[in-house]
Design a protein around this motif. Structure first.
Motif, PDB file in Angstrom:
ATOM      1  N   ASN A  97      -9.094  63.036  59.134  1.00  0.00           N
ATOM      2  CA  ASN A  97     -10.823  63.509  58.152  1.00  0.00           C
ATOM      3  C   ASN A  97     -11.300  62.215  57.841  1.00  0.00           C
ATOM      4  OD1 ASN A  97     -10.750  66.314  58.913  1.00  0.00           O
ATOM      5  ND2 ASN A  97      -9.410  66.811  57.035  1.00  0.00           N
ATOM      6  N   ALA A  98     -10.757  61.666  56.821  1.00  0.00           N
ATOM      7  CA  ALA A  98     -11.478  60.260  56.369  1.00  0.00           C
ATOM      8  C   ALA A  98     -11.784  59.336  57.410  1.00  0.00           C
ATOM      9  CB  ALA A  98     -10.575  59.629  55.313  1.00  0.00           C
ATOM     10  N   ALA A  99     -10.812  59.190  58.413  1.00  0.00           N
ATOM     11  CA  ALA A  99     -11.334  58.040  59.422  1.00  0.00           C
ATOM     12  C   ALA A  99     -12.342  58.315  60.226  1.00  0.00           C
ATOM     13  CB  ALA A  99      -9.808  57.601  60.013  1.00  0.00           C
ATOM     14  N   LYS A 100     -12.388  59.694  60.457  1.00  0.00           N
ATOM     15  CA  LYS A 100     -13.118  60.132  61.888  1.00  0.00           C
ATOM     16  C   LYS A 100     -14.537  60.573  61.622  1.00  0.00           C
ATOM     17  CE  LYS A 100      -9.711  61.358  65.006  1.00  0.00           C
ATOM     18  NZ  LYS A 100      -8.281  60.865  64.050  1.00  0.00           N
ATOM     19  N   ILE A 101     -14.840  61.291  59.977  1.00  0.00           N
ATOM     20  CA  ILE A 101     -16.115  61.839  59.945  1.00  0.00           C
ATOM     21  C   ILE A 101     -17.458  61.161  60.053  1.00  0.00           C
ATOM     22  CG2 ILE A 101     -17.148  63.029  57.914  1.00  0.00           C
ATOM     23  CD1 ILE A 101     -14.659  64.421  57.107  1.00  0.00           C
ATOM     24  N   ARG A 102     -17.024  59.922  59.905  1.00  0.00           N
ATOM     25  CA  ARG A 102     -18.527  59.117  59.923  1.00  0.00           C
ATOM     26  C   ARG A 102     -18.790  58.960  61.379  1.00  0.00           C
ATOM     27  NH1 ARG A 102     -19.785  53.562  56.821  1.00  0.00           N
ATOM     28  NH2 ARG A 102     -22.128  53.604  57.316  1.00  0.00           N
ATOM     29  N   GLN A 103     -17.852  58.880  62.320  1.00  0.00           N
ATOM     30  CA  GLN A 103     -18.220  59.014  63.595  1.00  0.00           C
ATOM     31  C   GLN A 103     -18.667  60.171  64.085  1.00  0.00           C
ATOM     32  OE1 GLN A 103     -15.888  59.175  66.914  1.00  0.00           O
ATOM     33  NE2 GLN A 103     -16.317  57.412  68.029  1.00  0.00           N
ATOM     34  N   MET A 104     -17.847  61.239  63.911  1.00  0.00           N
ATOM     35  CA  MET A 104     -18.159  62.586  64.196  1.00  0.00           C
ATOM     36  C   MET A 104     -19.365  63.117  63.717  1.00  0.00           C
ATOM     37  SD  MET A 104     -14.340  64.627  63.642  1.00  0.00           S
ATOM     38  CE  MET A 104     -15.205  66.067  64.470  1.00  0.00           C
TER      39      MET A 104
ATOM     40  N   PRO B 298     -12.640  55.974  66.464  1.00  0.00           N
ATOM     41  CA  PRO B 298     -11.985  57.333  66.766  1.00  0.00           C
ATOM     42  C   PRO B 298     -12.233  57.808  68.202  1.00  0.00           C
ATOM     43  CG  PRO B 298     -13.274  57.225  64.852  1.00  0.00           C
ATOM     44  CD  PRO B 298     -13.427  55.951  65.666  1.00  0.00           C
ATOM     45  N   PHE B 299     -11.421  58.745  68.957  1.00  0.00           N
ATOM     46  CA  PHE B 299     -11.576  59.053  70.215  1.00  0.00           C
ATOM     47  C   PHE B 299     -12.894  59.925  70.262  1.00  0.00           C
ATOM     48  CE2 PHE B 299     -11.076  60.827  74.085  1.00  0.00           C
ATOM     49  CZ  PHE B 299     -10.349  60.226  74.844  1.00  0.00           C
ATOM     50  N   PRO B 300     -13.975  59.114  71.220  1.00  0.00           N
ATOM     51  CA  PRO B 300     -15.123  59.794  71.192  1.00  0.00           C
ATOM     52  C   PRO B 300     -15.398  61.108  72.167  1.00  0.00           C
ATOM     53  CG  PRO B 300     -15.029  57.966  72.493  1.00  0.00           C
ATOM     54  CD  PRO B 300     -13.496  58.086  72.109  1.00  0.00           C
ATOM     55  N   TYR B 301     -15.967  62.160  71.878  1.00  0.00           N
ATOM     56  CA  TYR B 301     -16.325  63.110  72.810  1.00  0.00           C
ATOM     57  C   TYR B 301     -17.258  62.840  73.938  1.00  0.00           C
ATOM     58  CZ  TYR B 301     -17.561  67.822  74.214  1.00  0.00           C
ATOM     59  OH  TYR B 301     -17.999  68.975  74.936  1.00  0.00           O
ATOM     60  N   THR B 302     -18.311  62.254  73.755  1.00  0.00           N
ATOM     61  CA  THR B 302     -19.060  62.145  74.850  1.00  0.00           C
ATOM     62  C   THR B 302     -19.018  60.757  75.629  1.00  0.00           C
ATOM     63  OG1 THR B 302     -20.617  61.096  73.206  1.00  0.00           O
ATOM     64  CG2 THR B 302     -21.354  63.280  73.719  1.00  0.00           C
ATOM     65  N   LEU B 303     -18.290  59.815  74.834  1.00  0.00           N
ATOM     66  CA  LEU B 303     -17.949  58.756  75.631  1.00  0.00           C
ATOM     67  C   LEU B 303     -16.520  58.489  76.311  1.00  0.00           C
ATOM     68  CD1 LEU B 303     -20.231  56.415  73.505  1.00  0.00           C
ATOM     69  CD2 LEU B 303     -20.627  57.154  75.793  1.00  0.00           C
ATOM     70  N   GLU B 304     -16.050  59.470  76.317  1.00  0.00           N
ATOM     71  CA  GLU B 304     -14.660  59.741  76.733  1.00  0.00           C
ATOM     72  C   GLU B 304     -14.387  58.769  77.869  1.00  0.00           C
ATOM     73  OE1 GLU B 304     -11.651  63.202  76.762  1.00  0.00           O
ATOM     74  OE2 GLU B 304     -12.996  63.593  78.377  1.00  0.00           O
ATOM     75  N   HIS B 305     -15.215  59.021  78.944  1.00  0.00           N
ATOM     76  CA  HIS B 305     -14.856  58.085  80.191  1.00  0.00           C
ATOM     77  C   HIS B 305     -15.052  56.586  79.866  1.00  0.00           C
ATOM     78  CE1 HIS B 305     -13.831  61.723  82.206  1.00  0.00           C
ATOM     79  NE2 HIS B 305     -14.620  61.961  81.938  1.00  0.00           N
ATOM     80  N   GLU B 306     -15.852  56.217  78.997  1.00  0.00           N
ATOM     81  CA  GLU B 306     -16.227  54.864  78.675  1.00  0.00           C
ATOM     82  C   GLU B 306     -14.736  54.207  77.864  1.00  0.00           C
ATOM     83  OE1 GLU B 306     -18.738  53.506  80.041  1.00  0.00           O
ATOM     84  OE2 GLU B 306     -19.008  55.568  80.635  1.00  0.00           O
ATOM     85  N   TYR B 307     -14.317  55.042  77.078  1.00  0.00           N
ATOM     86  CA  TYR B 307     -13.064  54.805  76.206  1.00  0.00           C
ATOM     87  C   TYR B 307     -11.930  54.807  77.023  1.00  0.00           C
ATOM     88  CZ  TYR B 307      -9.772  55.464  72.645  1.00  0.00           C
ATOM     89  OH  TYR B 307      -8.512  55.137  71.706  1.00  0.00           O
ATOM     90  N   MET B 308     -11.715  55.413  77.793  1.00  0.00           N
ATOM     91  CA  MET B 308     -10.318  55.570  78.526  1.00  0.00           C
ATOM     92  C   MET B 308     -10.126  54.544  79.422  1.00  0.00           C
ATOM     93  SD  MET B 308      -8.946  59.509  78.627  1.00  0.00           S
ATOM     94  CE  MET B 308      -7.771  59.154  79.411  1.00  0.00           C
TER      95      MET B 308
END
Lengths: 326, 324
Positions: A97-104, B298-308
């Motif tokens: 939660n803490a580490a991800k919410i900004r990005q999410m 953090p693991f991105p949802y939309t940019l998954e293929h760029e990330y991996m």
């Protein structure tokens, strides 16, 4: 400059920031009426009242989660873990939660929260209360990780961490709480991500943080007697890391020994070793040495505990290997 | 020999071992009636009954805590954590209890628990269904960490894990759960823990990977071969304890190494491998060890293929070590 303990410096940082900004509050086990398990929050309940200094139940996951929620809606919580060992019950809140919410949230929710408390061994508190856990948190994108070694850094870094808009893992050390040092009065900020050369030398670079800085300095003293001058670099913030300061020093000395209380395998020390071999390959005159705790759970017996922890003698031996003196 | 995918191979290993050893039990979320969210435990409750295949509440700390207690009293539990991302609520049980019991009891209580959990991205799972947390467990003394890369490996490694006495994190590459197919012997065989495997021999660059990244590494190595670059490819298989000798021998031959991992860069396992190789083979290295990783986000949802990491990035990393 006034002299004070590491504990007092942290207390002063908290008091100053709570005075300056009404959204800052402190929550954790025994932080209020008992004044903190290590007395870091001494006097804060009386001064700021129980809405801003909150005694939590023994439920790390619960109060870490409440902290994250309150940060989402505009407060700046400082969450005390009685020790970082107990943060492992709350690590889901920190990592997921803490580490991800900004990005999410696409940047909609900043999480200005500081998780703080002592990390590392004290003396004979056994396998579950002696862990130096920085390597777990340094691996997590979205977190900043800070580990001060002196009272002045403790104050300046804690104030900067509280003002940062990202979650900060702030690792103190039980054996440093009573150490004394000069601390600038009033507005003293140490920017996150900037290291400090704690001792200037020419023959070999030591990189260490937290308590290990003092192990490095003790080794430097031993070796100075034989004319070997160590440069001790304290990154202070582990994530983001002041790589330039480390590379500059290694390019000058050609040798590096990393000293950490962390376990050795897949640790932050080896990450630094990787980055240095990558950036300074032509300047390195010897493989990078990493001095860590032994790769075991901490034993309770004092003699074994001392064997497990990195000592000044271990650092001296590693420096000799790096200088091809053995 | 039958052809299986990884899911079927895991299921086959569990079934065999449960028939052979009545102490083996399975517990986890939806593992019994539903057969596991990825069907890895499909049909097991029908054969072995609800006393040996147990549906639990959504309570990971409870699942691992219960498994530890069972192990201390002589069972050999194989708990499933539905996604590696959900392992964090159980982190305290794993690090502070499971990993330490044998040591703290002076060897009186080994804790033979094999935690199976699918890890990794590539299935559009977003932040909470895509992480690769292996480095955290490799860092923790007292745990073994195993990652199979195909069905044959999955069955042989899982059987070895259940038959030894230490706690194991068995991380299953969910992106290739069904995509990776191969011949798997019927009946019993094991693959020893702690031994890497040279998947392809080569002379110029050593490429090290595990799990689904092995296939990504091979993609890049195939592209390199088209350019006349010869790579040796190592599947690490067991990440803790890892096989230093096989890696170092290879790097002494090639003089160059590329490590491919899906997890974020900073403080990942690739750093450990590269530091080990640099330390043990410094005089043979013609270029710094390169690591190709997921990005430090953090693991991105939309940019998954760029990330991996992908084949092209593997190729350009191989070229970087050659051009150094």
């Amino acid at each position: 400059m006034p002299s004070m303990t590491y504990r007092e410096a942290l207390n002063q940082a908290l008091a100053e920031e709570m005075e300056r900004d009404p959204t800052v509050y402190l929550m954790g086990e025994e932080v209020g009426h008992y004044q903190g398990a290590y007395k870091v929050s001494q006097g804060l309940l009386a001064r700021f009242g129980e809405k801003r200094v909150i005694d939590a139940p023994i439920a790390e996951c619960g109060f870490a989660g409440i902290g994250v929620g309150s940060a989402m809606v505009g407060l700046r919580p400082v969450i005390e873990f009685m020790t970082w060992n107990f943060s492992l019950v709350a690590i889901d809140q920190i990592v997921n939660n803490a580490a991800k919410i900004r990005q999410m949230s696409g940047g909609q929710f900043a999480i200005p929260i500081v998780f703080r408390g002592p990390s590392g061994a004290a003396a004979q508190v056994g396998a579950q209360h002696s862990q130096a856990l920085e390597s777990y948190y340094v691996h997590i994108p979205g977190l900043k990780v800070v580990a001060p070694s002196t009272p002045a850094d403790a104050k300046g870094l804690l104030k900067a961490s509280i003002r940062d808009d990202n979650p900060v893992v702030f690792m103190e050390n039980e054996t440093l709480y009573s150490t004394q040092g000069e601390v600038p009065a009033g507005e003293h900020l140490v920017p996150l991500g900037r290291g400090d050369v704690k001792r200037v030398g020419t023959h070999c670079t030591i990189v260490a943080w937290g308590k290990a800085v003092h192990t490095g300095l003790a080794a430097a003293k031993l070796l100075a007697a034989e004319g070997i001058e160590l440069e001790v670099v304290d990154p202070r913030t582990l994530r983001p890391l002041d790589e330039e300061l480390i590379f500059e020093s290694v390019k000058k000395t050609g040798r590096l020994v990393v000293v950490q209380e962390s376990w050795p395998v897949a640790s932050f020390g080896v990450d630094i070793a990787y980055r240095v071999q990558r950036a300074c390959m032509d300047e390195l005159d010897a493989p990078v040495e990493v001095v860590s705790s032994a790769d075991v759970p901490m034993p309770y017996a004092r003699n074994l505990e001392l064997e497990v922890l990195p000592s000044a003698d271990d650092v001296v031996a590693a420096v000799r290997r790096a200088l091809y003196l053995v | 020999m039958p052809t299986m995918n990884i899911i079927q191979a895991v299921n086959d290993a569990l079934r065999l071992e449960m028939r052979r050893d009545p102490r083996v039990v399975i517990l986890g979320e939806d593992v019994a009636k539903f057969g596991g969210v990825f069907r890895a435990t499909s049909g097991l409750v029908d054969e072995f009954g609800p006393d040996r295949v147990m549906d639990t509440p959504l309570a990971e700390a409870g699942i691992i805590g219960a498994a530890i207690g069972m192990a201390l009293y002589g069972l050999r539990p194989v708990p499933e954590i539905q996604f590696a991302d959900f392992i964090f609520p159980a982190f305290d049980q794993i690090v502070n209890e499971l990993a330490k019991f044998r040591y703290r009891s002076g060897g009186q209580y080994p804790a033979p628990v094999v935690i199976r959990t699918p890890y990794g991205g590539g299935i559009r799972g977003g932040h909470y269904h895509s992480q690769s947390p292996e480095a955290l467990f490799i860092h923790t003394p007292g745990l073994k960490v195993v990652v199979p890369s195909d069905p044959y490996e999955a069955k042989g490694l899982l059987l070895s894990c259940i038959r030894q006495n230490d706690p194991v994190l068995f991380l299953e590459p969910k992106r290739i759960y069904r995509a990776s197919k191969g011949e798997v012997p019927e009946g019993d065989y094991t693959i020893p823990l702690g031994k890497a495997r040279v998947v392809r021999e080569g002379t110029q660059v050593t490429v090290i990977a595990w799990g689904s990244m092995l296939h990504t590494a091979l993609e890049g190595v195939d592209k390199a071969a088209e350019l006349g670059i010869s790579c040796e490819v190592i599947d690490l298989r067991t990440l803790m304890p890892f096989d230093v000798e096989t890696m170092v021998e290879s790097v002494k031959k090639t003089g160059r190494a590329v490590i491919v991992q899906e997890a974020p860069r900073t403080c990942g396992f690739a750093a450990e491998l590269s530091a080990t190789i640099s330390e043990r083979a410094m005089a043979w290295l013609e270029a710094p060890v390169e690591r190709l990783c997921g990005f430090d986000t953090p693991f991105p949802y939309t940019l998954e293929h760029e990330y991996m990491p992908n084949g092209d990035r593997v190729l350009s990393t191989i070229q970087k070590t050659l051009d150094w």
